[in-house]
Write a protein that holds these residues in place. Structure first.
Motif, mmCIF file in Angstrom:
data_model
loop_
_atom_site.group_PDB
_atom_site.id
_atom_site.type_symbol
_atom_site.label_atom_id
_atom_site.label_comp_id
_atom_site.label_asym_id
_atom_site.label_seq_id
_atom_site.Cartn_x
_atom_site.Cartn_y
_atom_site.Cartn_z
ATOM 1 N N PHE A 44 0.822 -1.207 0.000
ATOM 2 C CA PHE A 44 0.000 0.000 0.000
ATOM 3 C C PHE A 44 0.861 1.263 0.000
ATOM 4 N N SER A 45 2.022 1.222 0.666
ATOM 5 C CA SER A 45 2.903 2.382 0.672
ATOM 6 C C SER A 45 3.438 2.670 -0.728
ATOM 7 N N TYR A 46 3.605 1.631 -1.500
ATOM 8 C CA TYR A 46 4.095 1.820 -2.873
ATOM 9 C C TYR A 46 3.095 2.616 -3.707
ATOM 10 N N PHE A 47 1.813 2.378 -3.455
ATOM 11 C CA PHE A 47 0.784 3.032 -4.262
ATOM 12 C C PHE A 47 0.286 4.344 -3.652
ATOM 13 N N VAL A 48 0.199 4.425 -2.317
ATOM 14 C CA VAL A 48 -0.414 5.612 -1.693
ATOM 15 C C VAL A 48 0.512 6.311 -0.716
ATOM 16 N N GLY A 49 1.792 5.950 -0.685
ATOM 17 C CA GLY A 49 2.755 6.645 0.169
ATOM 18 C C GLY A 49 2.480 6.427 1.655
ATOM 19 N N VAL A 50 2.535 7.528 2.412
ATOM 20 C CA VAL A 50 2.400 7.417 3.865
ATOM 21 C C VAL A 50 1.043 6.872 4.277
ATOM 22 N N TRP A 51 0.049 7.020 3.395
ATOM 23 C CA TRP A 51 -1.285 6.526 3.725
ATOM 24 C C TRP A 51 -1.321 5.000 3.810
ATOM 25 N N GLY A 52 -0.277 4.358 3.353
ATOM 26 C CA GLY A 52 -0.215 2.901 3.466
ATOM 27 C C GLY A 52 -0.245 2.428 4.903
ATOM 28 N N ALA A 53 0.152 3.314 5.838
ATOM 29 C CA ALA A 53 0.127 2.940 7.256
ATOM 30 C C ALA A 53 -1.294 2.661 7.728
ATOM 31 N N LEU A 54 -2.289 3.283 7.086
ATOM 32 C CA LEU A 54 -3.677 3.046 7.478
ATOM 33 C C LEU A 54 -4.105 1.610 7.155
ATOM 34 N N SER A 55 -3.485 1.014 6.143
ATOM 35 C CA SER A 55 -3.793 -0.393 5.859
ATOM 36 C C SER A 55 -3.314 -1.281 7.001
ATOM 37 N N VAL A 56 -2.165 -0.913 7.593
ATOM 38 C CA VAL A 56 -1.664 -1.649 8.759
ATOM 39 C C VAL A 56 -2.608 -1.459 9.940
ATOM 40 N N PHE A 57 -3.136 -0.253 10.087
ATOM 41 C CA PHE A 57 -4.124 0.024 11.134
ATOM 42 C C PHE A 57 -5.323 -0.914 11.001
ATOM 43 N N GLY A 58 -5.836 -1.062 9.782
ATOM 44 C CA GLY A 58 -6.959 -1.981 9.561
ATOM 45 C C GLY A 58 -6.587 -3.424 9.845
ATOM 46 N N LEU A 59 -5.367 -3.815 9.480
ATOM 47 C CA LEU A 59 -4.917 -5.185 9.728
ATOM 48 C C LEU A 59 -4.814 -5.459 11.227
ATOM 49 N N LEU A 60 -4.332 -4.488 12.005
ATOM 50 C CA LEU A 60 -4.222 -4.667 13.454
ATOM 51 C C LEU A 60 -5.606 -4.807 14.093
ATOM 52 N N ILE A 61 -6.576 -4.071 13.578
ATOM 53 C CA ILE A 61 -7.952 -4.225 14.079
ATOM 54 C C ILE A 61 -8.452 -5.636 13.790
ATOM 55 N N TRP A 62 -8.143 -6.138 12.601
ATOM 56 C CA TRP A 62 -8.556 -7.498 12.245
ATOM 57 C C TRP A 62 -7.887 -8.535 13.153
#
Length: 286
Positions: A44-62
């Motif tokens: 996700f960081s490759y495609f959206v830069g720093v916003w890729g960290a939000l994908s990690v946020f969602g994964l941690l919730i999961w």
């Protein structure tokens, strides 16, 4: 080197998450979740830069959902905490790390930037571990059940504020990336956001203690009410015993009078009307 530093930063999310949540993971779970965080974060960081960290946020919730078998306010808070602490601790101590490296390698002609980046990436989980260690006594007293029960008052405002801070910082990062004047603005903004984070955690502590005091006060009031009810029952029991004592004396005087007069009919009447029914009732209450 960039891949190594970014991988450490992504793994730091999961390390901080496990430290604050205190979830237990098997060796395979820890390895698998760490790998998932790295792969998802890099992708996700490759495609959206720093916003890729939000994908990690969602994964941690999961991950929290998997451990709790339900979506909880605490699980979302743990993920937000990991996101914020990993983003801010490195920044707050980056200048100190750079100064230490520069002081320790004075006169060196080697490019030390990568060493600074590497240590900055490693610092958040280590600093977080130190913070949690210092707060260990207080953390042990925090009851998850109470926090979850009053999550709308305690966790929801803190979590929303933490996420708002991250979103604002990421927006600024996106807008001013590569601009020197923007970097100065970002630095001031990050320090301000750091103060907001301290306010958020201060609010959490205040609300938790306030709720504990309310719970303690409520428990004391309930104990006082129970004691008052118990006292009232004792008073009623005492009145009943005193009434029984008075009736018992009267019965004895009547029996004594009949015995002295030799009036067995009177004795038999007293026995049949008072003594025997009383004995039957007492045997029935055993």
């Amino acid at each position: 080197m960039y891949i190594l530093v970014s991988t450490i930063q992504l793994i730091s999310f999961f390390v901080i998450f496990t430290a604050v949540s205190r979830y237990s993971f098997s060796k395979w779970e820890y390895t698998g979740y760490s790998l998932a965080v790295v792969v998802m974060g890099q992708l996700f960081s490759y495609f959206v830069g720093v916003w890729g960290a939000l994908s990690v946020f969602g994964l941690l919730i999961w991950i929290s959902f998997r451990k709790e078998d339900r979506l909880t306010a605490l699980g979302i808070f743990y993920a937000a905490y990991a996101l914020v602490m990993n983003s801010f601790l490195g920044f707050l101590f980056a200048d100190l790390i750079e100064w230490i490296i520069g002081f320790g390698f004075q006169g060196s002609t080697a490019n030390l930037d990568y060493l600074v980046y590497l240590l900055t990436a490693l610092s958040p989980p280590l600093l977080n571990a130190g913070i949690l260690l210092l707060m260990g006594g207080y953390m042990d007293k925090v009851r998850k059940e109470e926090v979850e029960r009053f999550s709308s008052v305690m966790l929801l405002p803190v979590t929303v504020l933490l996420l708002l801070v991250v979103v604002v910082v990421y927006v600024i990062l996106t807008l001013v990336q590569g601009e020197s004047s923007g970097n100065l603005l970002l630095e001031k903004l990050l320090y301000g956001m750091g103060m907001l984070i301290l306010v958020a955690f201060g609010y959490f502590v205040f609300q938790y203690r306030h709720i504990q005091r309310k719970q303690l006060k409520k428990a004391k009031e309930e104990q006082l009410n129970q004691l008052q009810d118990y006292t009232s029952q004792l008073e009623l029991l005492y009145d009943e015993i005193r009434g029984f004592r008075h009736d018992y004396v009267n019965i004895l005087l009547t029996l004594e009078s009949g015995i002295r007069a030799g009036d067995m009919d009177q004795v038999r009447l007293v026995f049949d009307q008072t003594v025997k029914p009383t004995g039957d009732r007492m045997q029935g209450n055993e």
